[in-house]
Design an enzyme around this catalytic site. Sequence first.
Site, short mmCIF file in Angstrom:
data_model
loop_
_atom_site.label_atom_id
_atom_site.label_comp_id
_atom_site.label_asym_id
_atom_site.label_seq_id
_atom_site.Cartn_x
_atom_site.Cartn_y
_atom_site.Cartn_z
N LYS A 71 0.81 -1.20 0.00
CA LYS A 71 0.00 0.00 0.00
C LYS A 71 0.86 1.26 0.00
O LYS A 71 0.41 2.35 -0.31
CB LYS A 71 -0.86 0.04 1.27
CG LYS A 71 -1.74 -1.16 1.49
CD LYS A 71 -2.40 -1.07 2.87
CE LYS A 71 -3.05 -2.35 3.20
NZ LYS A 71 -3.50 -2.38 4.64
N GLY A 72 2.12 1.12 0.39
CA GLY A 72 2.95 2.28 0.67
C GLY A 72 3.11 3.24 -0.50
O GLY A 72 3.31 4.44 -0.31
N PHE B 109 13.79 4.16 11.39
CA PHE B 109 12.39 3.79 11.16
C PHE B 109 11.64 5.04 10.74
O PHE B 109 11.49 5.98 11.52
CB PHE B 109 11.79 3.22 12.44
CG PHE B 109 10.61 2.33 12.17
CD1 PHE B 109 10.63 1.01 12.56
CD2 PHE B 109 9.49 2.80 11.49
CE1 PHE B 109 9.54 0.17 12.29
CE2 PHE B 109 8.42 1.99 11.21
CZ PHE B 109 8.45 0.66 11.61
N VAL B 110 11.16 5.07 9.50
CA VAL B 110 10.47 6.26 9.01
C VAL B 110 9.01 5.96 8.68
O VAL B 110 8.66 4.83 8.29
CB VAL B 110 11.16 6.86 7.76
CG1 VAL B 110 12.49 7.49 8.15
CG2 VAL B 110 11.35 5.82 6.67
N LYS C 166 17.15 3.12 1.40
CA LYS C 166 18.04 3.03 2.57
C LYS C 166 19.27 2.22 2.19
O LYS C 166 19.28 0.99 2.34
CB LYS C 166 17.33 2.32 3.71
CG LYS C 166 16.30 3.12 4.46
CD LYS C 166 15.78 2.27 5.62
CE LYS C 166 14.74 2.98 6.44
NZ LYS C 166 14.15 2.07 7.45
N GLU D 233 7.65 2.72 -6.15
CA GLU D 233 7.76 2.28 -4.76
C GLU D 233 7.90 3.49 -3.83
O GLU D 233 8.38 4.54 -4.23
CB GLU D 233 9.00 1.40 -4.58
CG GLU D 233 8.72 -0.09 -4.73
CD GLU D 233 8.00 -0.70 -3.52
OE1 GLU D 233 7.33 0.03 -2.77
OE2 GLU D 233 8.12 -1.93 -3.34
N ASP E 126 4.04 3.22 6.78
CA ASP E 126 3.29 3.00 8.02
C ASP E 126 4.15 2.42 9.14
O ASP E 126 5.23 1.86 8.90
CB ASP E 126 2.13 2.03 7.77
CG ASP E 126 2.60 0.58 7.64
OD1 ASP E 126 3.53 0.33 6.85
OD2 ASP E 126 2.07 -0.28 8.36
N ASP F 290 14.16 -0.95 1.11
CA ASP F 290 14.81 -1.19 2.40
C ASP F 290 15.91 -2.23 2.16
O ASP F 290 17.02 -1.89 1.77
CB ASP F 290 13.72 -1.68 3.37
CG ASP F 290 14.01 -1.33 4.80
OD1 ASP F 290 15.11 -1.67 5.26
OD2 ASP F 290 13.15 -0.75 5.47
C1 PRP Z 1 7.44 -1.83 2.07
C2 PRP Z 1 7.72 -1.03 0.81
C3 PRP Z 1 8.34 -2.02 -0.11
C4 PRP Z 1 9.04 -2.98 0.83
C5 PRP Z 1 10.50 -2.64 0.86
O1 PRP Z 1 6.23 -2.48 1.96
O2 PRP Z 1 6.54 -0.49 0.27
O3 PRP Z 1 7.40 -2.70 -0.89
O4 PRP Z 1 8.51 -2.78 2.14
O5 PRP Z 1 11.17 -3.48 1.74
P1 PRP Z 1 12.40 -4.39 1.27
O6 PRP Z 1 13.27 -3.54 0.40
O7 PRP Z 1 13.07 -4.76 2.59
O8 PRP Z 1 11.89 -5.58 0.58
P2 PRP Z 1 5.55 -3.24 3.19
O9 PRP Z 1 5.88 -4.70 3.11
O10 PRP Z 1 5.89 -2.55 4.47
O11 PRP Z 1 4.01 -3.10 2.86
P3 PRP Z 1 3.12 -1.77 2.70
O12 PRP Z 1 3.61 -1.05 1.47
O13 PRP Z 1 1.74 -2.28 2.54
O14 PRP Z 1 3.30 -0.94 3.95
#
Ligand code: PRP
Length: 186
Positions: free
Chosen positions: A47-48, A156-157, A135, A103, A163, A107
């Site tokens: 969802k991000g 942590f942002v 990051k 995206e 979220d 991370d």
């Molecule tokens: C977050 C972000 C990426 C992923 C990155 O999504 O939107 O899709 O994590 O992390 P990574 O580089 O360690 O793989 P999340 O799984 O938190 O879901 P969300 O977007 O629904 O909050």
Amino acid sequence: MDASDMGSDLAAVLLTEEQIHTRLDEMAAAIDRDYAGEPILLVGVLKGAVMVMADLSRRLHAPVEMDWMAVSSYGSGTKSSGVVRILKDLDMDTHGRNVLIVEDIIDSGLTLSWLLGNLRSRGAKTVEVATLLRKPGAAKVEVPVRYVGFDIPNDFVVGYGLDYDEGYRTLPFVATLAPSVYGDDG
Ligand code: PRP
């Protein structure tokens, strides 16, 4: 929602709304230049990426279509495994299309690495990535990212789509979360 709603949950504002919007202007200009009027299929990762998708897509002059994927780490607590399952797949056919994955944050890079492989196997003409945040200090795998808004520290942002426990996504800026919120205040 703004900072006044957050009490002491936020440690600091990392990127203001203005900084984000200025950078999105620059990213959109770069994308328009690179694609030179060719149509782009923007693929947002739920969802991000909702906020980035909304604000970046509206800055583009290139003809764009939007589609969405929702993915999840396989099992629980195995995000670092890089094994991902599709919760919601694309509605559109990517054959011969210029796919641009949108995206909010990269991370570890594991989600994106998997996603790139998955989308490349579907016959797209090109597959590139645009992310607002990255990051470098958290990277477990190097992924080629054509458009990066900001490289940020490994904190942590939250906000602007990001979220903590499904909260804070609607903040118009990106902030670091106070350690007391996620139980790491010593
Ligand atoms: C977050 C972000 C990426 C992923 C990155 O999504 O939107 O899709 O994590 O992390 P990574 O580089 O360690 O793989 P999340 O799984 O938190 O879901 P969300 O977007 O629904 O909050």
